[in-house]
Write a protein that holds these residues in place. Structure first.
Motif, PDB file in Angstrom:
ATOM      1  N   THR A 122       0.835  -1.200   0.000  1.00  0.00           N
ATOM      2  CA  THR A 122       0.000   0.000   0.000  1.00  0.00           C
ATOM      3  C   THR A 122       0.871   1.251   0.000  1.00  0.00           C
ATOM      4  OG1 THR A 122      -0.141   0.125   2.415  1.00  0.00           O
ATOM      5  CG2 THR A 122      -1.778  -1.245   1.279  1.00  0.00           C
ATOM      6  N   MET A 123       0.272   2.405  -0.283  1.00  0.00           N
ATOM      7  CA  MET A 123       1.015   3.649  -0.345  1.00  0.00           C
ATOM      8  C   MET A 123       0.066   4.831  -0.203  1.00  0.00           C
ATOM      9  SD  MET A 123       1.750   3.698  -4.483  1.00  0.00           S
ATOM     10  CE  MET A 123       2.156   5.438  -4.593  1.00  0.00           C
ATOM     11  N   VAL A 124       0.641   6.010  -0.039  1.00  0.00           N
ATOM     12  CA  VAL A 124      -0.150   7.241  -0.036  1.00  0.00           C
ATOM     13  C   VAL A 124       0.437   8.206  -1.058  1.00  0.00           C
ATOM     14  CG1 VAL A 124      -0.897   7.012   2.367  1.00  0.00           C
ATOM     15  CG2 VAL A 124       1.187   8.305   1.834  1.00  0.00           C
ATOM     16  N   ARG A 125      -0.429   8.984  -1.678  1.00  0.00           N
ATOM     17  CA  ARG A 125       0.003  10.068  -2.569  1.00  0.00           C
ATOM     18  C   ARG A 125      -0.407  11.392  -1.924  1.00  0.00           C
ATOM     19  NH1 ARG A 125      -0.669  10.001  -8.983  1.00  0.00           N
ATOM     20  NH2 ARG A 125       1.294   8.882  -8.631  1.00  0.00           N
ATOM     21  N   VAL A 126       0.537  12.320  -1.833  1.00  0.00           N
ATOM     22  CA  VAL A 126       0.300  13.621  -1.211  1.00  0.00           C
ATOM     23  C   VAL A 126       0.356  14.701  -2.291  1.00  0.00           C
ATOM     24  CG1 VAL A 126       1.100  15.282   0.511  1.00  0.00           C
ATOM     25  CG2 VAL A 126       1.306  12.823   0.959  1.00  0.00           C
ATOM     26  N   ARG A 136      -7.569  33.249  -7.455  1.00  0.00           N
ATOM     27  CA  ARG A 136      -7.213  32.223  -8.431  1.00  0.00           C
ATOM     28  C   ARG A 136      -6.715  30.971  -7.718  1.00  0.00           C
ATOM     29  NH1 ARG A 136      -2.427  31.796 -12.528  1.00  0.00           N
ATOM     30  NH2 ARG A 136      -1.434  33.233 -11.068  1.00  0.00           N
ATOM     31  N   THR A 137      -7.219  29.816  -8.117  1.00  0.00           N
ATOM     32  CA  THR A 137      -6.825  28.549  -7.518  1.00  0.00           C
ATOM     33  C   THR A 137      -5.903  27.794  -8.458  1.00  0.00           C
ATOM     34  OG1 THR A 137      -8.900  28.381  -6.281  1.00  0.00           O
ATOM     35  CG2 THR A 137      -7.660  26.348  -6.606  1.00  0.00           C
ATOM     36  N   GLY A 138      -4.769  27.355  -7.938  1.00  0.00           N
ATOM     37  CA  GLY A 138      -3.802  26.628  -8.747  1.00  0.00           C
ATOM     38  C   GLY A 138      -4.176  25.175  -8.932  1.00  0.00           C
ATOM     39  N   SER A 139      -3.427  24.486  -9.758  1.00  0.00           N
ATOM     40  CA  SER A 139      -3.667  23.059 -10.003  1.00  0.00           C
ATOM     41  C   SER A 139      -3.113  22.237  -8.844  1.00  0.00           C
ATOM     42  CB  SER A 139      -2.977  22.639 -11.300  1.00  0.00           C
ATOM     43  OG  SER A 139      -1.570  22.821 -11.178  1.00  0.00           O
ATOM     44  N   TRP A 140      -3.581  20.994  -8.756  1.00  0.00           N
ATOM     45  CA  TRP A 140      -3.018  20.071  -7.784  1.00  0.00           C
ATOM     46  C   TRP A 140      -1.638  19.641  -8.256  1.00  0.00           C
ATOM     47  CZ3 TRP A 140      -4.773  19.484  -3.095  1.00  0.00           C
ATOM     48  CH2 TRP A 140      -6.125  19.642  -2.813  1.00  0.00           C
ATOM     49  N   ASP A 141      -0.631  19.804  -7.405  1.00  0.00           N
ATOM     50  CA  ASP A 141       0.719  19.350  -7.702  1.00  0.00           C
ATOM     51  C   ASP A 141       1.038  18.143  -6.825  1.00  0.00           C
ATOM     52  OD1 ASP A 141       1.151  21.408  -9.527  1.00  0.00           O
ATOM     53  OD2 ASP A 141       1.912  22.764  -7.981  1.00  0.00           O
ATOM     54  N   THR A 142       1.542  17.090  -7.431  1.00  0.00           N
ATOM     55  CA  THR A 142       1.908  15.898  -6.675  1.00  0.00           C
ATOM     56  C   THR A 142       3.235  16.131  -5.975  1.00  0.00           C
ATOM     57  OG1 THR A 142       0.779  14.454  -8.255  1.00  0.00           O
ATOM     58  CG2 THR A 142       2.390  13.432  -6.791  1.00  0.00           C
ATOM     59  N   VAL A 143       3.206  16.083  -4.647  1.00  0.00           N
ATOM     60  CA  VAL A 143       4.426  16.257  -3.868  1.00  0.00           C
ATOM     61  C   VAL A 143       5.161  14.935  -3.731  1.00  0.00           C
ATOM     62  CG1 VAL A 143       5.375  16.938  -1.628  1.00  0.00           C
ATOM     63  CG2 VAL A 143       3.426  18.195  -2.596  1.00  0.00           C
ATOM     64  N   ALA A 144       4.433  13.864  -3.378  1.00  0.00           N
ATOM     65  CA  ALA A 144       5.124  12.608  -3.116  1.00  0.00           C
ATOM     66  C   ALA A 144       4.213  11.404  -3.247  1.00  0.00           C
ATOM     67  CB  ALA A 144       5.723  12.630  -1.710  1.00  0.00           C
ATOM     68  N   ASP A 145       4.798  10.295  -3.638  1.00  0.00           N
ATOM     69  CA  ASP A 145       4.242   8.963  -3.425  1.00  0.00           C
ATOM     70  C   ASP A 145       5.093   8.353  -2.324  1.00  0.00           C
ATOM     71  OD1 ASP A 145       2.234   9.027  -5.362  1.00  0.00           O
ATOM     72  OD2 ASP A 145       3.572   8.279  -6.929  1.00  0.00           O
ATOM     73  N   TRP A 146       4.445   7.953  -1.233  1.00  0.00           N
ATOM     74  CA  TRP A 146       5.222   7.513  -0.074  1.00  0.00           C
ATOM     75  C   TRP A 146       4.669   6.228   0.514  1.00  0.00           C
ATOM     76  CZ3 TRP A 146       4.309   6.280   4.996  1.00  0.00           C
ATOM     77  CH2 TRP A 146       5.450   6.113   5.805  1.00  0.00           C
ATOM     78  N   ALA A 147       5.581   5.392   0.962  1.00  0.00           N
ATOM     79  CA  ALA A 147       5.235   4.192   1.723  1.00  0.00           C
ATOM     80  C   ALA A 147       6.433   3.842   2.584  1.00  0.00           C
ATOM     81  CB  ALA A 147       4.888   3.026   0.803  1.00  0.00           C
ATOM     82  N   ARG A 148       6.155   3.147   3.676  1.00  0.00           N
ATOM     83  CA  ARG A 148       7.259   2.714   4.528  1.00  0.00           C
ATOM     84  C   ARG A 148       8.140   1.723   3.783  1.00  0.00           C
ATOM     85  NH1 ARG A 148       9.131  -0.640   8.675  1.00  0.00           N
ATOM     86  NH2 ARG A 148       9.870   0.484  10.519  1.00  0.00           N
TER      87      ARG A 148
END
Length: 412
Positions: A122-126, A136-148
């Motif tokens: 499993t994992m999380v995307r932030v 004005r609202t910006g786009s979603w930027d992917t910071v990280a895909d993270w898992a232990r």
């Protein structure tokens, strides 16, 4: 290079669930002298433009929007997952989106950090987005895909994405111009058909405005004369170890510092897959567990605190502090701090290396005169790690280099 630095911003102390922008980090209004002073120092510290906001309780998570997730006590977890493909792999996903956080000033940088449970594959995307003063609202930027762990998608950040209102640089989101609010979105992912209990326990970020201008040195406070018994580990004895995780030596200041703080709490996980006979093999293990395959290094701030969060009973997060006086509050509470500095030749008297464009070490206490006692992992051996640095020199370098960035890792 020990740790790349690209942040110049002002700092905060500890996370409350939602910290009002007008409230000083010590919980006072910054003017009543409740810290034991006459109030003048508190007023000065309260002017810093920084805010740490986090969500971790049932009420916090209920205030956000969730899709395919259910609320629990201090967490969100899967309920009715929806299909998602990541790196060509079939996943089931659920998403939690935070309310808008409004710091009350124009922020130039936002550093997210999180606590999550990611068993198996499993994992999380932030992700993060912001809004400016015009609305004005910006786009979603992917910071990280993270898992232990590290399968099947490698733990990574996504530098770049320089569009609309900002861009990602490893662990930090930088605004193209000042932004007035920000929002985070976390997606929980598990392989299709899996029943693994992936969950989110905490998500937050510290927003700050640029603060590279020098300031008067803070006065010694309640931690003067207090030194915590943090074990000493040298990063240098690991030189040449595991090139796939950075190669040890100068590259491992962050995992070595994190390992020292965990050891202080009596946490020293059995190293997995580490060559027998390596001294302090827990350092090699920590480097493996915090390595960022996008940034290609072990110095990712949030990856270090997210890993530590899987081992401690308390909170683990990235923040910024205004000065060493705020660091003293943590030392009094029994919490050593991993901090990020940089310095040129002859700028830090007594340092074991002549210069660094980015280095992490542990503040373990303060001398009676207020000078800073540290475990500096750049010491050539474990016996050479404990150092004392001049308060004025150290504080100036810490603030100028990283805006007072620190890992706060608590156990209980």
């Amino acid at each position: 290079m020990l740790r790349r630095l690209a942040t110049l911003a002002l700092p905060l102390l500890v996370a409350a669930s939602l910290v009002p922008a007008a409230v000083a980090a010590d919980g006072s209004d910054g003017s009543d002298g409740s810290d034991g002073s006459d109030g003048s120092d508190a007023r000065t510290r309260a002017t810093a433009q920084v805010q740490l906001t986090s969500w971790s309780s049932y009420a916090d998570f209920k205030a956000g929007k969730r899709r395919g997730l259910k609320l629990g006590r201090g967490q969100v977890s899967m309920l009715r997952a929806t299909p998602r493909t990541v790196a060509g792999k079939a996943y089931e996903a659920g998403t939690w989106t935070s309310p808008w956080a409004t710091p009350g000033f124009g922020a130039s940088a936002v550093i997210p950090s999180w606590e999550a449970t990611t068993p198996g594959r499993t994992m999380v995307r932030v992700e993060l987005r912001a809004r400016d003063a015009s609305g004005r609202t910006g786009s979603w930027d992917t910071v990280a895909d993270w898992a232990r762990g590290n399968r099947p998608v490698k733990r990574a950040t996504y530098s770049g994405q320089a569009d609309d209102l900002g861009r990602v640089s490893a662990d930090t989101w930088y605004a193209a111009g000042a932004v007035t609010s920000w929002q985070v979105r976390v997606t929980l992912l598990r392989p299709k058909g899996s029943a693994k209990a992936v969950s989110l326990e905490r998500i937050g970020a510290v927003a700050s405005a640029d603060a590279s201008a020098p300031r008067p040195t803070s006065q010694p406070g309640p931690a003067a004369g207090t030194v915590l018994p943090v074990p000493t580990y040298s990063q240098m004895v690991h030189s040449g170890h595991y090139p796939a995780w950075g190669g040890g030596g100068e590259a491992w200041c962050s995992p070595t510092s994190t390992a020292m703080v965990l050891a202080y709490y009596g946490i020293s996980p059995a190293p997995a897959g580490i060559t027998p006979g390596h001294a302090d093999a827990v350092v090699d293990h920590t480097a493996k567990m915090v390595y960022d395959h996008g940034y290609r290094g072990t110095g990712n701030w949030a990856f270090n605190t997210a890993y530590a969060a899987t081992l401690v009973a308390g909170d683990s997060y990235v923040t910024r502090m205004r000065d060493l006086r705020e660091a003293e509050d943590q030392i009094v509470a029994g919490v050593p701090l991993v901090v990020s500095i940089a310095f040129g030749r002859n700028q830090l008297a007594g340092a074991p290396i002549s210069a660094s464009n980015g280095h992490l070490l542990v503040i373990v206490g303060f001398e009676a005169d207020g000078d800073v006692v540290v475990n500096d992992p750049a010491g050539a051996t474990n016996a050479e790690v404990r150092r004392v640095y001049d308060r004025a020199q150290f504080e100036q370098l810490w603030i100028a280099a990283s805006g007072g960035t620190a890992y706060v890792i608590r156990n209980g």
